[in-house]
Design an enzyme around this catalytic site. Structure first.
Site, short mmCIF file in Angstrom:
data_model
loop_
_atom_site.label_atom_id
_atom_site.label_comp_id
_atom_site.label_asym_id
_atom_site.label_seq_id
_atom_site.Cartn_x
_atom_site.Cartn_y
_atom_site.Cartn_z
N LYS A 160 4.93 18.70 -1.32
CA LYS A 160 5.13 19.76 -0.40
C LYS A 160 5.16 21.05 -1.10
O LYS A 160 6.26 21.76 -1.63
CB LYS A 160 6.65 19.49 0.14
CG LYS A 160 6.74 18.17 0.92
CD LYS A 160 8.20 18.04 1.42
CE LYS A 160 9.17 17.57 0.39
NZ LYS A 160 9.33 16.17 0.11
N ASP A 211 -6.56 13.38 7.08
CA ASP A 211 -6.34 12.78 5.51
C ASP A 211 -7.46 12.23 5.04
O ASP A 211 -7.84 12.35 3.82
CB ASP A 211 -5.59 11.42 5.79
CG ASP A 211 -4.31 11.77 6.25
OD1 ASP A 211 -3.78 12.95 6.11
OD2 ASP A 211 -3.47 10.80 6.97
N ARG A 218 9.04 22.53 -10.93
CA ARG A 218 9.64 21.51 -11.64
C ARG A 218 9.44 21.74 -12.86
O ARG A 218 9.76 20.62 -13.92
CB ARG A 218 9.72 19.95 -11.34
CG ARG A 218 10.33 19.98 -9.53
CD ARG A 218 10.46 18.63 -9.31
NE ARG A 218 11.26 18.84 -8.15
CZ ARG A 218 11.58 17.70 -7.41
NH1 ARG A 218 10.90 16.49 -7.56
NH2 ARG A 218 11.99 17.73 -6.09
#
Ligand code: COA
Length: 406
Positions: free
Chosen positions: A98, A170, A105
């Site tokens: 997302k 996709d 991180r």
């Protein structure tokens, strides 16, 4: 077919090392294609429940064949160390999340390049790595990408927009990931300098769905949603014959002449309205309604096989709509071995599409079935130089998950 960890030498991507951390279709399918073309693909799965694709009954067997499963908590400090070691020898790393999760991180592109300066990094997300803050962190799937990109608003009936199925957003994204990462690799291999690619699924669909949008952007023209028929031209779309559906794509002067003759409107050819050489029978041309009506009436009196053969003989592109039941029995599918069988890791037979496209000199191959969750964790870590004690320690701490059956 092998259940082992050692990839045989085959395919155009022999020697290419791809690592990915993603779920479902968009990102994994790009790695899957590369795995079928000979790349060594490592699939990083989380340590709690693995890739949600595992919840499917059969498609997972197709879309994870030839891969190796490493179950790793990529964001814990010791997990990061394993990950950074893993990408030292990789060519391409693909992740889907997302938005800019990796950067947030601490797994920035710059950190990854410190460990491998020629690495091609692909970030797949719904909306991109930057842009409007509250948008880029959103979850996205095929349907939302279609909705946000101008793709959904073009498809379906006037009163009901419809998704282009199955999972078109996709699979198109997967093709964009595969092609853009191989493009970047071409450069990286020449210069030794890697690349970071920001694949926003909505932009893939925007780019792939821009055909009619160009008319709007440049001339303000909008068309009704196509539904079963093309918006601009006669004789393009899905038509009913007396025993089934025909997909017809009428285009070209000789083809138009032939069809007008067949439907009893041959006298229109060579007139001012439809001069000889007319390649397109536009829906806004003088007799378009009549032409459409006569095509429909004509086709309703014929069997779909008869029309397909007759039209094909006149170089008109026309095809019977095949159903799932008809596909595996079709002589052309059989002649090209479009479907094959292979064995799952449990030894059960599974049937699915062969490897496409067909490369003449370096064909693809299925060398192993979909692995179980974490099946290759120990082998991969030991190849990276980890001792069995350290592997056990990482497993005890929940940083990695080893194969359940081992
Ligand atoms: N180790 C540790 N943590 C991991 C991990 C790993 N190997 N893999 C995933 N996680 C984390 C994620 O960072 C995430 O944490 P967060 O919710 O705090 O951000 C959490 O586990 C869930 O992972 P995720 O795979 O993102 O699942 P999700 O259900 O929240 O979202 C998607 C799934 C597909 C909607 C989302 O990943 C997304 O929008 N991806 C981009 C677009 C895309 O690929 N869509 C799918 C097309 S088929």
């Amino acid at each position: 077919m092998s259940k082992g960890n050692k990839i045989p030498a085959f395919g155009n991507l022999q020697g290419l090392k791809v690592v990915y951390a993603a779920v479902e279709i968009a990102a994994p399918e790009s790695a899957q294609l590369m795995a079928e073309w000979g790349a060594d693909v490592t699939w990083i799965e989380n340590t709690f429940n693995g890739d949600s694709m595992r919840d499917t009954a059969y498609v997972k067997e197709l879309e994870r064949r030839n891969q190796r499963s490493l179950s790793l908590n990529i964001f814990k400090e010791e997990g990061k160390e394993v990950f950074l070691k893993l990408i030292e020898t990789a060519d391409i790393f693909i992740e889907s999340s997302k938005g800019p999760v990796y950067e947030k991180r601490g797994l920035t592109d710059e950190l990854l390049w410190e460990h491998n300066k020629s690495l091609v990094i692909v970030h797949v997300s719904g909306y991109g790595q930057y842009g409007v803050q509250e948008r880029i962190n959103r979850a996205a799937y095929d349907q939302t990408a279609q909705a946000f990109s101008g793709y959904l608003c073009q498809n379906g009936a006037e009163e009901q927009p419809m998704i282009a199925a199955p999972y078109t957003g996709d699979y198109m994204s997967a093709l964009m990931v595969a092609s853009s990462s191989l493009a970047a690799l071409y450069k990286a291999q020449k210069t030794g300098v890697g690349e970071s690619i920001d694949v926003a699924m909505y932009e893939v669909m925007l780019r792939m769905g821009a055909y009619y949008m160009m008319d709007y952007l440049n001339a303000g023209i909008t068309y009704p949603r196509a539904g079963a028929r093309q918006q601009n031209l006669c004789g393009i779309g899905v038509y009913k014959c007396k025993d089934g559906f025909l997909s017809l794509c009428l285009y070209g002067a000789p083809q138009n002449k032939a069809i007008l003759e067949k439907i009893g409107l041959g006298y229109l050819w060579g007139t001012d309205e439809y001069p000889e050489g007319t390649t397109a029978l536009w829906l806004n041309s003088p007799k378009a309604d009549l032409i459409q009506q006569k095509i429909e009436e004509y086709l309703l009196t014929k069997s779909v096989d008869e029309v397909e053969e007759d039209f094909s003989n006149c170089k008109i592109a026309a095809n019977k709509m095949l159903t799932f039941e008809e596909l595996p029995k079709h002589p052309h599918f059989l002649a090209r071995e479009a479907f094959i069988e292979w064995e799952t890791i449990e030894g059960k037979k599974v049937k699915g599409p062969n490897i496409f496209p067909k490369f003449k000199n370096n064909p693809g191959q299925i060398w192993r079935p979909m692995p179980t969750l974490g099946m290759d964790t120990e082998d991969i870590l030991s190849d990276l130089g980890y001792s069995s004690e350290r592997i056990q320690e990482l497993s005890d701490k929940g940083i990695i998950k080893k194969a359940e059956s081992k």
